[in-house]
Design a protein around this motif. Structure first.
Motif, PDB file in Angstrom:
ATOM      1  N   ALA A 115       0.854  -1.178   0.046  1.00 15.45           N
ATOM      2  CA  ALA A 115       0.041  -0.091  -0.098  1.00 15.45           C
ATOM      3  C   ALA A 115       0.902   1.298  -0.023  1.00 15.45           C
ATOM      4  O   ALA A 115       0.369   2.222  -0.620  1.00 15.45           O
ATOM      5  N   PHE A 116       1.947   1.200   0.622  1.00 10.28           N
ATOM      6  CA  PHE A 116       2.787   2.233   0.823  1.00 10.28           C
ATOM      7  C   PHE A 116       3.412   2.835  -0.561  1.00 10.28           C
ATOM      8  O   PHE A 116       3.546   3.777  -1.179  1.00 10.28           O
ATOM      9  N   GLU A 117       3.692   1.876  -1.474  1.00 13.02           N
ATOM     10  CA  GLU A 117       4.392   1.965  -2.722  1.00 13.02           C
ATOM     11  C   GLU A 117       3.221   2.453  -3.694  1.00 13.02           C
ATOM     12  O   GLU A 117       3.684   3.307  -4.415  1.00 13.02           O
ATOM     13  N   LYS A 118       2.091   1.843  -3.519  1.00 15.49           N
ATOM     14  CA  LYS A 118       1.017   2.299  -4.586  1.00 15.49           C
ATOM     15  C   LYS A 118       0.542   3.789  -4.057  1.00 15.49           C
ATOM     16  O   LYS A 118       0.341   4.573  -4.910  1.00 15.49           O
ATOM     17  N   ALA A 119       0.766   3.946  -2.687  1.00 20.58           N
ATOM     18  CA  ALA A 119       0.449   5.437  -2.350  1.00 20.58           C
ATOM     19  C   ALA A 119       1.352   6.417  -3.164  1.00 20.58           C
ATOM     20  O   ALA A 119       1.154   7.439  -3.480  1.00 20.58           O
ATOM     21  N   CYS A 120       2.447   5.986  -3.016  1.00 22.10           N
ATOM     22  CA  CYS A 120       3.697   6.683  -3.743  1.00 22.10           C
ATOM     23  C   CYS A 120       3.568   7.077  -5.205  1.00 22.10           C
ATOM     24  O   CYS A 120       3.854   8.209  -5.673  1.00 22.10           O
ATOM     25  N   VAL A 121       3.011   5.912  -5.549  1.00 23.48           N
ATOM     26  CA  VAL A 121       2.881   6.120  -7.276  1.00 23.48           C
ATOM     27  C   VAL A 121       1.703   6.921  -7.351  1.00 23.48           C
ATOM     28  O   VAL A 121       1.646   8.014  -8.174  1.00 23.48           O
ATOM     29  N   ILE A 122       0.562   7.147  -6.477  1.00 23.34           N
ATOM     30  CA  ILE A 122      -0.580   7.844  -6.744  1.00 23.34           C
ATOM     31  C   ILE A 122      -0.051   9.203  -6.282  1.00 23.34           C
ATOM     32  O   ILE A 122      -0.614  10.309  -7.407  1.00 23.34           O
ATOM     33  N   GLN A 135      -6.966   6.557  -1.811  1.00 18.93           N
ATOM     34  CA  GLN A 135      -7.125   6.044  -2.969  1.00 18.93           C
ATOM     35  C   GLN A 135      -6.805   4.775  -3.617  1.00 18.93           C
ATOM     36  O   GLN A 135      -7.276   4.135  -4.334  1.00 18.93           O
ATOM     37  N   VAL A 136      -5.649   4.361  -2.969  1.00 13.28           N
ATOM     38  CA  VAL A 136      -5.325   2.976  -2.734  1.00 13.28           C
ATOM     39  C   VAL A 136      -6.525   2.174  -2.514  1.00 13.28           C
ATOM     40  O   VAL A 136      -6.750   1.142  -3.165  1.00 13.28           O
ATOM     41  N   LEU A 137      -6.888   2.363  -1.468  1.00 13.33           N
ATOM     42  CA  LEU A 137      -8.210   1.476  -1.024  1.00 13.33           C
ATOM     43  C   LEU A 137      -9.377   1.529  -2.054  1.00 13.33           C
ATOM     44  O   LEU A 137      -9.944   0.515  -2.157  1.00 13.33           O
ATOM     45  N   VAL A 138      -9.595   2.415  -2.776  1.00 14.13           N
ATOM     46  CA  VAL A 138     -10.842   2.647  -3.810  1.00 14.13           C
ATOM     47  C   VAL A 138     -10.247   1.741  -4.730  1.00 14.13           C
ATOM     48  O   VAL A 138     -11.115   0.907  -5.345  1.00 14.13           O
ATOM     49  N   ALA A 139      -8.976   1.848  -5.068  1.00 15.36           N
ATOM     50  CA  ALA A 139      -8.637   1.248  -6.398  1.00 15.36           C
ATOM     51  C   ALA A 139      -8.650  -0.186  -6.098  1.00 15.36           C
ATOM     52  O   ALA A 139      -8.669  -1.019  -7.254  1.00 15.36           O
ATOM     53  N   GLU A 140      -8.366  -0.816  -5.132  1.00 18.70           N
ATOM     54  CA  GLU A 140      -8.347  -2.072  -4.555  1.00 18.70           C
ATOM     55  C   GLU A 140      -9.528  -2.491  -4.338  1.00 18.70           C
ATOM     56  O   GLU A 140      -9.750  -3.985  -3.617  1.00 18.70           O
ATOM     57  N   LYS A 142     -11.447  -1.984  -1.824  1.00 17.04           N
ATOM     58  CA  LYS A 142     -11.676  -2.105  -0.330  1.00 17.04           C
ATOM     59  C   LYS A 142     -12.577  -1.055   0.256  1.00 17.04           C
ATOM     60  O   LYS A 142     -13.146  -1.368   1.272  1.00 17.04           O
ATOM     61  N   ALA A 143     -12.855  -0.086  -0.535  1.00 16.15           N
ATOM     62  CA  ALA A 143     -13.917   0.887  -0.194  1.00 16.15           C
ATOM     63  C   ALA A 143     -14.363   1.620  -1.847  1.00 16.15           C
ATOM     64  O   ALA A 143     -13.856   1.761  -2.471  1.00 16.15           O
ATOM     65  N   HIS A 144     -15.712   2.111  -1.288  1.00 14.17           N
ATOM     66  CA  HIS A 144     -16.609   2.750  -2.502  1.00 14.17           C
ATOM     67  C   HIS A 144     -15.827   3.790  -2.695  1.00 14.17           C
ATOM     68  O   HIS A 144     -15.718   4.207  -4.167  1.00 14.17           O
ATOM     69  N   ASP A 145     -15.581   4.746  -1.999  1.00 19.25           N
ATOM     70  CA  ASP A 145     -15.179   6.056  -1.945  1.00 19.25           C
ATOM     71  C   ASP A 145     -13.990   6.535  -0.920  1.00 19.25           C
ATOM     72  O   ASP A 145     -13.874   5.975  -0.224  1.00 19.25           O
ATOM     73  N   LEU A 146     -13.561   7.795  -0.966  1.00 21.83           N
ATOM     74  CA  LEU A 146     -12.680   8.265  -0.066  1.00 21.83           C
ATOM     75  C   LEU A 146     -13.109   8.235   1.307  1.00 21.83           C
ATOM     76  O   LEU A 146     -12.616   7.796   2.302  1.00 21.83           O
ATOM     77  N   GLY A 147     -14.358   8.636   1.366  1.00 25.00           N
ATOM     78  CA  GLY A 147     -15.131   8.930   2.560  1.00 25.00           C
ATOM     79  C   GLY A 147     -15.266   7.412   3.391  1.00 25.00           C
ATOM     80  O   GLY A 147     -14.990   7.303   4.596  1.00 25.00           O
ATOM     81  N   VAL A 148     -15.475   6.679   2.760  1.00 24.60           N
ATOM     82  CA  VAL A 148     -16.057   5.150   3.260  1.00 24.60           C
ATOM     83  C   VAL A 148     -14.303   4.642   3.512  1.00 24.60           C
ATOM     84  O   VAL A 148     -14.180   4.103   4.710  1.00 24.60           O
ATOM     85  N   ALA A 149     -13.354   4.911   2.797  1.00 27.75           N
ATOM     86  CA  ALA A 149     -12.097   4.584   3.037  1.00 27.75           C
ATOM     87  C   ALA A 149     -11.440   5.137   4.289  1.00 27.75           C
ATOM     88  O   ALA A 149     -10.779   3.919   5.324  1.00 27.75           O
ATOM     89  N   PHE A 150     -11.683   6.213   4.642  1.00 27.87           N
ATOM     90  CA  PHE A 150     -11.525   6.640   5.972  1.00 27.87           C
ATOM     91  C   PHE A 150     -12.443   5.978   6.919  1.00 27.87           C
ATOM     92  O   PHE A 150     -11.859   5.624   8.328  1.00 27.87           O
TER      93      PHE A 150
END
Ligand code: AMP
Ligand code: MN
Ligand code: MN
Ligand code: MN
Length: 274
Positions: A115-122, A135-140, A142-150
């Motif tokens: 996740a860290f490496e993917k976050a660095c790419v983003i 954004q990583v969690l949404v791409a994977e 794991k969450a619908h949108d940023l709010g849900v990821a939080f």
């Protein structure tokens, strides 16, 4: 229009300084503070890009640890070459990186690899903020949108929330003041503090030498801005306004499109223009 709080892709915003400068002109901004989290890199870049009619206020948003809360303090109109400020930025970036590695580890435990490496790419850099992980969690998926990821992973109390060794409130204010800037509590209603705790925060901030409250932030409600205007008056603090624009497409916030400051406020920018 005056906007004293926004982000570029040097922190967790989506637009580059170039794109922000175009948007600032389009939206009729007359005074702009770019306030990335714990970095001045975007400020240096946007300086040469803004059209001359737009006054740039050199700014930064500093993360602070206060009684187990992560509070954000804006440093507005700072001297960007101040050695104390530059030192603070380095130590904050160190804390941010250590936290990001730990968040990456915590996310690996729930099945998100690298996740860290993917976050660095983003991000395009390694000054990782939680929205990058969101954004990583949404791409994977794991969450619908940023709010849900939080809500599911990144917010305080959730599995990938990691306490960070940010600077203390009084030290952050002291450094901003030494750098000839104005210290402002960013979005005071975002911390989910009780009114008693919020008043305590503001009182401590004032005692530390703080200058202002962000009475209008993004889509602050009329009720909240009136409460904050009252607190600014009570503690003899200046008032600031900013969109906290990050450039996310589904956000209701737009650069320079905040509501007006309540009339009983003393605008912080009057210190710089008179
Ligand atoms: P950090 O500095 O890494 O702790 O990230 C804080 C940033 O996360 C804030 O500046 C906001 O941009 C974003 N943020 C905080 N809470 C939320 C939330 N509930 N939903 C979406 N973004 C959030
Ligand atoms: Mn942010
Ligand atoms: Mn903030
Ligand atoms: Mn912000």
């Amino acid at each position: 229009m005056i906007d004293l709080h926004c982000h570029s892709n040097y922190s967790d915003g989506r637009l580059s300084p170039q794109e922000l400068s175009v948007l600032a002109s389009k939206n009729g901004i007359t005074m702009l503070a770019l306030t990335d989290h714990d970095t001045l890199s975007g400020v240096h870049e946007i300086k040469a890009l803004l059209e001359p009619a737009i006054t740039l206020i050199d700014g930064i948003e500093i993360s602070v640890r206060w009684k187990k809360h992560d509070i954000h303090i804006l440093g507005l109109n700072v001297n960007t070459s101040d050695p104390g400020l530059r030192q603070l930025i380095l130590s904050q970036q160190h804390a941010r990186r250590a936290r990001a590695l730990e968040i990456g580890y915590q996310l690996s435990l729930v099945g998100v690899e690298q996740a860290f490496e993917k976050a660095c790419v983003i991000a395009g850099h390694d000054h990782i903020a939680r929205p990058h992980f969101a954004q990583v969690l949404v791409a994977e998926n794991k969450a619908h949108d940023l709010g849900v990821a939080f809500k599911k992973y990144l917010a305080r109390g959730k599995s990938a929330y990691v306490e960070t060794n940010w600077v203390t409130l009084d030290k952050a204010v002291e450094i901003i003041k030494q750098a000839k800037g104005h210290a402002v509590i960013a979005h005071p209603k975002k911390y989910k503090l009780t009114n008693t705790k919020l008043t305590e925060l503001i009182a401590e901030f004032k005692t530390s030498g703080g200058d202002g409250l962000e009475v209008i932030s993004g889509d602050t409600s009329l009720k909240d801005s009136n409460q904050l205007a009252g607190l600014a008056q009570r503690f003899n603090l200046l008032s600031s306004t900013g969109s906290d624009f990050h450039g996310f497409k589904n956000s209701s916030v737009m650069l320079g499109r905040q509501r007006e400051l309540p009339v009983n406020c003393v605008p912080i920018w009057h210190q710089w223009t008179s």
